[in-house]
Design an enzyme around this catalytic site. Structure first.
Site, mmCIF file in Angstrom:
data_model
loop_
_atom_site.group_PDB
_atom_site.id
_atom_site.type_symbol
_atom_site.label_atom_id
_atom_site.label_comp_id
_atom_site.label_asym_id
_atom_site.label_seq_id
_atom_site.Cartn_x
_atom_site.Cartn_y
_atom_site.Cartn_z
ATOM 1 N N LYS A 72 0.520 -1.246 0.151
ATOM 2 C CA LYS A 72 0.379 -0.291 -0.021
ATOM 3 C C LYS A 72 1.290 1.047 0.094
ATOM 4 O O LYS A 72 0.437 2.012 -0.443
ATOM 5 C CB LYS A 72 -0.982 -0.157 1.450
ATOM 6 C CG LYS A 72 -2.132 -1.085 0.793
ATOM 7 C CD LYS A 72 -3.725 -1.255 1.178
ATOM 8 C CE LYS A 72 -4.106 -2.141 2.026
ATOM 9 N NZ LYS A 72 -3.849 -3.800 1.791
HETATM 10 C C1 LIG Z 1 -4.323 -4.327 1.080
HETATM 11 C C2 LIG Z 1 -4.022 -5.689 0.890
HETATM 12 C C3 LIG Z 1 -4.030 -6.918 0.265
HETATM 13 C C4 LIG Z 1 -5.009 -6.789 -0.858
HETATM 14 O O1 LIG Z 1 -5.293 -5.494 -1.397
HETATM 15 P P1 LIG Z 1 -5.906 -5.050 -2.782
HETATM 16 O O2 LIG Z 1 -5.979 -3.981 -3.568
HETATM 17 O O3 LIG Z 1 -7.273 -4.382 -1.826
HETATM 18 O O4 LIG Z 1 -7.398 -6.174 -3.055
HETATM 19 C C5 LIG Z 1 -3.338 -7.839 0.275
HETATM 20 N N1 LIG Z 1 -2.366 -7.940 0.742
HETATM 21 C C6 LIG Z 1 -2.087 -7.258 1.768
HETATM 22 C C7 LIG Z 1 -0.412 -7.409 2.534
HETATM 23 C C8 LIG Z 1 -2.306 -6.087 2.061
HETATM 24 O O5 LIG Z 1 -2.261 -5.300 2.906
#
Ligand SMILES: *Cc1c(COP(=O)(O)O)cnc(C)c1O
Length: 462
Positions: A110
């Site tokens: 993120k």
């Molecule tokens: C947010 C997240 C996901 C999922 O991503 P999306 O965009 O919500 O599909 C997968 N792995 C981790 C570690 C995350 O923080």
């Protein structure tokens, strides 16, 4: 480039308006009016660029209301916090390629989007002479990435609610050790649902929202999707070069459909050079049921060892439906109204056939996830975090014919309990997490009452 709502009831927006509004006013999600399909020549010119330059060229297709030099500056500053010169390096491990998206300040993917979004917000607010107070709730990962995106930015403050004592120790420390004066960690004496209900309630109070200029940085923000398109191109270039092939697959551990939707757009821009996207889910398998059986029906959320994917209603999914249904906003409106009532959507065999041209999918149990961490470590010496392991496990089912690039969405040290269950030891702790427990903390504990949070915000907002 102009932007439209999936529900078709708002006038076209500029990129700037799109970033600052998040959700469209008609309740829809915002999308670019067109998805550019790159020519052979355009693709060739992108191939050898450094990450930041590649990001700039890709953003340029979608952003025409920020001067080039300013946009370049935002990108440079966003990725200066990453600890790897390639930002998102790709490494070959056993039968797959791993795209490491965890080299940002909070060690999760993120950061790739939120580091950029923080600078972009600061820039847009300064131009307009405005301020904004970001409000959100988190059960873990998103909170710390958002906090690190906003810390130290001018004209911007952030209030993040988390359930007191109910997030993992690493995640709590990552949030509460940020002591910048524009960051407010609110530990709520309740559950994550209580936190979410409070945030929802405050956003629904339009007077309050306007008065304190509340904003959000959730995964439906277009700028987050945009920033995530870049690493698909990046990895596509690295792996096609190394393997001497034209086409690849990506395996994406999926929750809110944000990351994989960026992959869907990259696939369109690259006109099919990404053969298909492998949509990997944990036991919360609504999206796998959608791809494999045309059944998108909501069930209870099951808590798992890959908690950032413990999601039933995927907030970005509507964006995909818009394209699946030939960019027909009336159809999306109808379907979303129906989904609101019945909590399910059913798809025809013809629609399903179209979906399967874009995606392959598998759902992975917790047992399988642990087993994958164990085996992958035994075979390659590489430690997977539980989210990445879900993607790797799904990839192993679809190795035939194309190299598979697995998105590594978190560093394993963020999930030491799960890794230790699989391997019998905790992963080595990297530099950014090492002395967390001994750093000063800043957190306020509040009861699970909307009024208490409302009062706190009104006393501390910019
Ligand atoms: C947010 C997240 C996901 C999922 O991503 P999306 O965009 O919500 O599909 C997968 N792995 C981790 C570690 C995350 O923080």
């Amino acid at each position: 480039m102009r932007y439209l709502s999936t529900r078709g009831k708002v006038a076209p927006l500029s990129f700037r308006q799109t970033v600052l509004s998040g959700l469209a006013e008609d309740g829809g999600l915002i999308l670019p009016e067109r998805v550019p399909v790159l020519s052979e020549n355009e693709i060739r010119l992108l191939r050898d660029l450094p990450y930041q330059e590649l990001a700039f060229r890709i953003f340029r297709y979608f952003v025409d209301d920020i001067p080039e030099e300013d946009l370049k500056g935002l990108i440079q500053r966003a990725y200066a916090t990453f600890d790897h010169p390639e930002i998102t390096p790709v490494v070959r491990k056993g039968p797959v390629w791993i795209l490491e998206l965890f080299h940002g300040p909070t060690l999760a993917f993120k950061d790739v989007a939120l580091q950029f979004l923080g600078h972009l917000f600061e820039y847009l607010l300064a131009e307009r002479g405005e301020r904004m107070n970001i409000l959100g709730a988190t059960s873990g990962d998103t909170g710390s990435a958002a906090i690190y995106g906003v810390r130290g930015k001018k004209n911007l403050a952030i209030f993040i609610l988390h359930p007191h004592g109910r997030v993992s120790p690493v995640q709590a420390l990552q949030m509460t050790t940020v002591t910048d004066p524009n960051v407010f960690n609110l530990a709520i004496e309740g559950t994550f649902d209580d936190c979410q209900a409070i945030v929802k309630g405050l956003f629904a109070d339009l007077d309050f929202k306007k008065r304190y200029r509340l904003g959000a940085v959730n995964s439906i923000n277009w700028a987050r999707v945009l920033a995530q398109i870049v690493y698909y191109f990046w990895a596509y270039f690295r792996v096609t070069e190394a393997e001497g092939v034209e086409r690849v697959r990506f395996s994406v551990p999926t929750g809110n459909f944000g990351d994989i939707f960026a992959g869907y757009l990259a696939r369109r821009m690259l006109s099919g050079r990404i053969e298909r996207l492998i949509l990997a889910t944990n036991e919360n398998d609504i999206l796998t049921r959608f791809v494999n059986r045309g059944d998108y029906s909501v069930r209870e959320v099951v808590p798992t060892i890959s908690p950032s994917m413990d999601i039933q209603v995927a907030s970005n999914f509507e964006r995909y439906l818009y394209y699946l249904w030939g960019e027909d906003p009336a159809r999306v409106r109808e379907a979303m109204a129906c989904f609101g009532e019945e909590r399910r959507l059913v798809f025809s065999p013809e629609e399903l056939e179209k979906v399967r041209e874009d995606f392959l999918s598998a759902s992975v149990t917790q047992e399988e996830t642990l087993e994958t961490i164990r085996r992958f470590y035994r075979d390659t010496g590489y430690i997977l975090d539980p989210h990445t392991a879900v993607g790797v496990r799904a990839a192993l089912e679809f190795l035939e014919g194309y190299p598979v690039i697995c998105l590594a969405t978190a560093h394993p040290a963020k999930f030491p309990e799960a890794v230790s269950r699989a391997l019998g030891f905790e992963p080595p702790v990297p530099e950014p997490l090492r002395d967390l427990a001994s750093r000063p903390r800043r957190v306020v504990i509040l009861p699970a009452e909307m009024e208490a949070v409302r009062r706190f915000i009104s006393e501390h907002a910019l």
